[in-house]
Design a protein around this motif. Sequence first.
Motif, mmCIF file in Angstrom:
data_model
loop_
_atom_site.group_PDB
_atom_site.id
_atom_site.type_symbol
_atom_site.label_atom_id
_atom_site.label_comp_id
_atom_site.label_asym_id
_atom_site.label_seq_id
_atom_site.Cartn_x
_atom_site.Cartn_y
_atom_site.Cartn_z
ATOM 1 N N SER A 170 0.691 4.017 -2.829
ATOM 2 C CA SER A 170 0.499 5.404 -2.429
ATOM 3 C C SER A 170 1.571 6.309 -3.042
ATOM 4 O O SER A 170 1.270 7.395 -3.540
ATOM 5 N N TYR B 198 0.821 -1.207 0.000
ATOM 6 C CA TYR B 198 0.000 0.000 0.000
ATOM 7 C C TYR B 198 0.856 1.258 0.000
ATOM 8 O O TYR B 198 0.486 2.260 -0.609
ATOM 9 N N ALA B 199 2.009 1.212 0.662
ATOM 10 C CA ALA B 199 2.921 2.362 0.649
ATOM 11 C C ALA B 199 3.472 2.600 -0.753
ATOM 12 O O ALA B 199 3.587 3.745 -1.199
ATOM 13 N N GLN C 69 -0.500 12.351 -9.310
ATOM 14 C CA GLN C 69 -1.696 13.112 -9.018
ATOM 15 C C GLN C 69 -1.855 14.352 -9.894
ATOM 16 O O GLN C 69 -2.943 14.895 -9.992
ATOM 17 N N MET D 262 -10.033 1.833 -3.017
ATOM 18 C CA MET D 262 -8.730 2.175 -3.592
ATOM 19 C C MET D 262 -8.595 1.629 -5.010
ATOM 20 O O MET D 262 -8.167 2.330 -5.924
ATOM 21 N N ALA E 66 -5.052 4.449 -0.091
ATOM 22 C CA ALA E 66 -3.907 3.581 0.202
ATOM 23 C C ALA E 66 -3.319 3.909 1.573
ATOM 24 O O ALA E 66 -2.923 3.000 2.315
ATOM 25 N N ASP E 67 -3.286 5.192 1.919
ATOM 26 C CA ASP E 67 -2.781 5.576 3.245
ATOM 27 C C ASP E 67 -3.690 5.063 4.358
ATOM 28 O O ASP E 67 -3.218 4.601 5.397
ATOM 29 N N TYR F 263 -5.988 9.997 -8.800
ATOM 30 C CA TYR F 263 -4.783 9.466 -8.164
ATOM 31 C C TYR F 263 -4.632 9.995 -6.738
ATOM 32 O O TYR F 263 -4.184 9.280 -5.851
ATOM 33 N N ALA G 270 0.842 6.776 -6.731
ATOM 34 C CA ALA G 270 -0.314 7.652 -6.932
ATOM 35 C C ALA G 270 0.037 9.111 -6.640
ATOM 36 O O ALA G 270 -0.449 10.014 -7.315
ATOM 37 N N VAL G 271 0.900 9.348 -5.646
ATOM 38 C CA VAL G 271 1.335 10.720 -5.350
ATOM 39 C C VAL G 271 2.088 11.297 -6.542
ATOM 40 O O VAL G 271 1.902 12.460 -6.908
ATOM 41 N N GLU H 232 -4.482 7.696 -3.493
ATOM 42 C CA GLU H 232 -3.371 7.794 -2.545
ATOM 43 C C GLU H 232 -3.897 7.881 -1.116
ATOM 44 O O GLU H 232 -3.370 7.245 -0.201
ATOM 45 N N LEU H 233 -4.961 8.645 -0.916
ATOM 46 C CA LEU H 233 -5.559 8.738 0.424
ATOM 47 C C LEU H 233 -6.113 7.385 0.875
ATOM 48 O O LEU H 233 -5.941 6.990 2.036
#
Length: 179
Positions: free
Chosen positions: A38, A34-35, A45, A93, A58-59, A51, A41-42, A55-56
């Motif tokens: 994330s 997930y990291a 974005q 997600m 996934a966090d 994205y 996706a960051v 990312e949110l």
Amino acid sequence: MSMMKGYYASFLIAGGAVLMLAAPDNWMLQVVAYAVISGGAVMLQGASRWYFRAELAADVMIVLTILGGTPVFGPGLAKIVLLYAGDAVRWIMGCLLFCAFGAVMRAADRSAAPEWVLLAVWSVGCILPILSAVMGLNEALLEQVTGLTAVLQPLGCIALLLDAFRAQQQYIRLEVDKT
């Protein structure tokens, strides 16, 4: 967004999908997966707001996986609630990532139909465990749902992986067309 940034970001999302597929029962590798998703996706974005939302999600999955996978709560209702909340957030997600990939394809005037088919596979694989918990199925039906989920969840991860590579190729084409 540079071509290499889009390439590496899609590679990170695909790598996260591979980790999710490779170790579904290892909570530490799921946190890493997930990291990685994330992080990818960051990086993307700027291409689509989907994205940022992915990312949110996934966090949130990182937090839920840590709380549900470690002996923080121990066995009991809290752990079960975290497990099903994690299933719901994982479903969200994946949906957000498929919507982001579809936005990239539509921006390039390509068909986004494969994303919708893959979204359906991902959704069914993630929603079935939630529905089976809520509905209180009998033993025979629960066994069938468990078998179907065991097939559809890895299939959904593979679909996420393949679609990330499809989007990666589209990023490369978009960047080459801009230059």
